[in-house]
Design an enzyme around this catalytic site. Sequence first.
Site, PDB file in Angstrom:
ATOM      1  N   ASN A 164       0.839  -1.193   0.000  1.00 24.86           N
ATOM      2  CA  ASN A 164       0.000   0.000   0.000  1.00 24.86           C
ATOM      3  C   ASN A 164       0.874   1.244   0.000  1.00 24.86           C
ATOM      4  O   ASN A 164       1.947   1.279   0.607  1.00 24.86           O
ATOM      5  CB  ASN A 164      -1.007   0.007   1.159  1.00 24.86           C
ATOM      6  CG  ASN A 164      -0.388  -0.230   2.523  1.00 24.86           C
ATOM      7  OD1 ASN A 164       0.660  -0.856   2.640  1.00 24.86           O
ATOM      8  ND2 ASN A 164      -1.043   0.252   3.554  1.00 24.86           N
TER       9      ASN A 164
ATOM     10  N   GLU B  52       0.255   5.207   0.701  1.00 27.24           N
ATOM     11  CA  GLU B  52      -0.724   6.181   1.190  1.00 27.24           C
ATOM     12  C   GLU B  52      -0.388   7.587   0.713  1.00 27.24           C
ATOM     13  O   GLU B  52       0.710   7.846   0.203  1.00 27.24           O
ATOM     14  CB  GLU B  52      -0.795   6.113   2.723  1.00 27.24           C
ATOM     15  CG  GLU B  52      -1.287   4.751   3.185  1.00 27.24           C
ATOM     16  CD  GLU B  52      -1.529   4.653   4.684  1.00 27.24           C
ATOM     17  OE1 GLU B  52      -1.071   5.543   5.435  1.00 27.24           O
ATOM     18  OE2 GLU B  52      -2.176   3.668   5.091  1.00 27.24           O
TER      19      GLU B  52
ATOM     20  N   CYS C 101      -4.111   0.469  -2.446  1.00 27.08           N
ATOM     21  CA  CYS C 101      -3.902  -0.733  -1.626  1.00 27.08           C
ATOM     22  C   CYS C 101      -2.782  -1.605  -2.208  1.00 27.08           C
ATOM     23  O   CYS C 101      -2.465  -1.522  -3.406  1.00 27.08           O
ATOM     24  CB  CYS C 101      -5.178  -1.581  -1.598  1.00 27.08           C
ATOM     25  SG  CYS C 101      -6.558  -0.803  -0.759  1.00 27.08           S
TER      26      CYS C 101
ATOM     27  N   GLU D 103      -2.842  -4.834  -2.825  1.00 22.73           N
ATOM     28  CA  GLU D 103      -3.329  -5.796  -3.827  1.00 22.73           C
ATOM     29  C   GLU D 103      -3.439  -5.146  -5.200  1.00 22.73           C
ATOM     30  O   GLU D 103      -3.059  -5.725  -6.221  1.00 22.73           O
ATOM     31  CB  GLU D 103      -4.711  -6.341  -3.439  1.00 22.73           C
ATOM     32  CG  GLU D 103      -4.763  -7.055  -2.105  1.00 22.73           C
ATOM     33  CD  GLU D 103      -5.088  -6.149  -0.935  1.00 22.73           C
ATOM     34  OE1 GLU D 103      -4.613  -4.994  -0.923  1.00 22.73           O
ATOM     35  OE2 GLU D 103      -5.819  -6.583  -0.039  1.00 22.73           O
TER      36      GLU D 103
ATOM     37  N   CYS E 267      -9.992  -5.358   0.694  1.00 21.49           N
ATOM     38  CA  CYS E 267     -11.162  -4.466   0.644  1.00 21.49           C
ATOM     39  C   CYS E 267     -12.001  -4.744  -0.610  1.00 21.49           C
ATOM     40  O   CYS E 267     -11.563  -5.436  -1.536  1.00 21.49           O
ATOM     41  CB  CYS E 267     -10.714  -3.009   0.672  1.00 21.49           C
ATOM     42  SG  CYS E 267     -10.101  -2.384  -0.903  1.00 21.49           S
TER      43      CYS E 267
HETATM   44  N1  THU Z   1      -5.335  -1.513   2.533  1.00 27.10           N
HETATM   45  C1  THU Z   1      -4.775  -2.322   1.594  1.00 27.10           C
HETATM   46  O1  THU Z   1      -3.625  -2.122   1.166  1.00 27.10           O
HETATM   47  N2  THU Z   1      -5.506  -3.373   1.139  1.00 27.10           N
HETATM   48  C2  THU Z   1      -6.771  -3.652   1.534  1.00 27.10           C
HETATM   49  O2  THU Z   1      -7.424  -4.502   0.934  1.00 27.10           O
HETATM   50  C3  THU Z   1      -7.326  -2.973   2.705  1.00 27.10           C
HETATM   51  C4  THU Z   1      -6.668  -1.698   3.073  1.00 27.10           C
HETATM   52  C5  THU Z   1      -4.554  -0.370   3.015  1.00 27.10           C
HETATM   53  C6  THU Z   1      -5.099   0.971   2.651  1.00 27.10           C
HETATM   54  C7  THU Z   1      -4.506   1.841   3.741  1.00 27.10           C
HETATM   55  O3  THU Z   1      -3.201   2.224   3.357  1.00 27.10           O
HETATM   56  C8  THU Z   1      -4.405   0.912   4.940  1.00 27.10           C
HETATM   57  O4  THU Z   1      -4.498  -0.397   4.431  1.00 27.10           O
HETATM   58  C9  THU Z   1      -5.493   1.127   5.982  1.00 27.10           C
HETATM   59  O5  THU Z   1      -6.754   1.112   5.417  1.00 27.10           O
END
Ligand code: THU
Length: 136
Positions: A46, A48, A57, A59, A88
């Site tokens: 991920n 941000e 994310c 994935e 997610c």
């Molecule tokens: N996140 C992912 O990388 N994958 C997911 O499927 C769920 C959430 C990340 C997004 C954000 O950087 C952190 O997790 C918290 O939500």
Amino acid sequence: MTDPMDAQALIDTAIDAAKKAYAPYSDYAVGAALLAPDGTVFTGCNVESAAYPATICGERTALVKAVSEGQREFSTIAVATKNGGSPCGMCRQMLFEFAPDLRVICCDFEGNVTIDDSLRNMLLHGFGPSDLPKPD
Ligand code: THU
């Protein structure tokens, strides 16, 4: 990827990929390892943003890396987080576009598996390319 040792290698790769996560706001690192049928593995983490919704994310990072390199078929994804959290909805949808029968393995950073299921089960009655009517 029916061989459990192969699954273990993919899990280890996902755990390693999480070390590259840029997650200063959530402190929730996510690593992904996406396996193609020819054995190629695409990793992702991920990333941000201070503008929070611009975050991508782990994935989808792996998926977009793969597709942008010409790979469109996938058999398994391993996803590693500190608590073995689940992908997610947005990531499920994007993965469903290319690999509705993907095997999804979620684990924590110790390698404990929390989910081992098909994407089809995880996105029940998912909307995919075949649901769009063909243009005239
Ligand atoms: N996140 C992912 O990388 N994958 C997911 O499927 C769920 C959430 C990340 C997004 C954000 O950087 C952190 O997790 C918290 O939500």
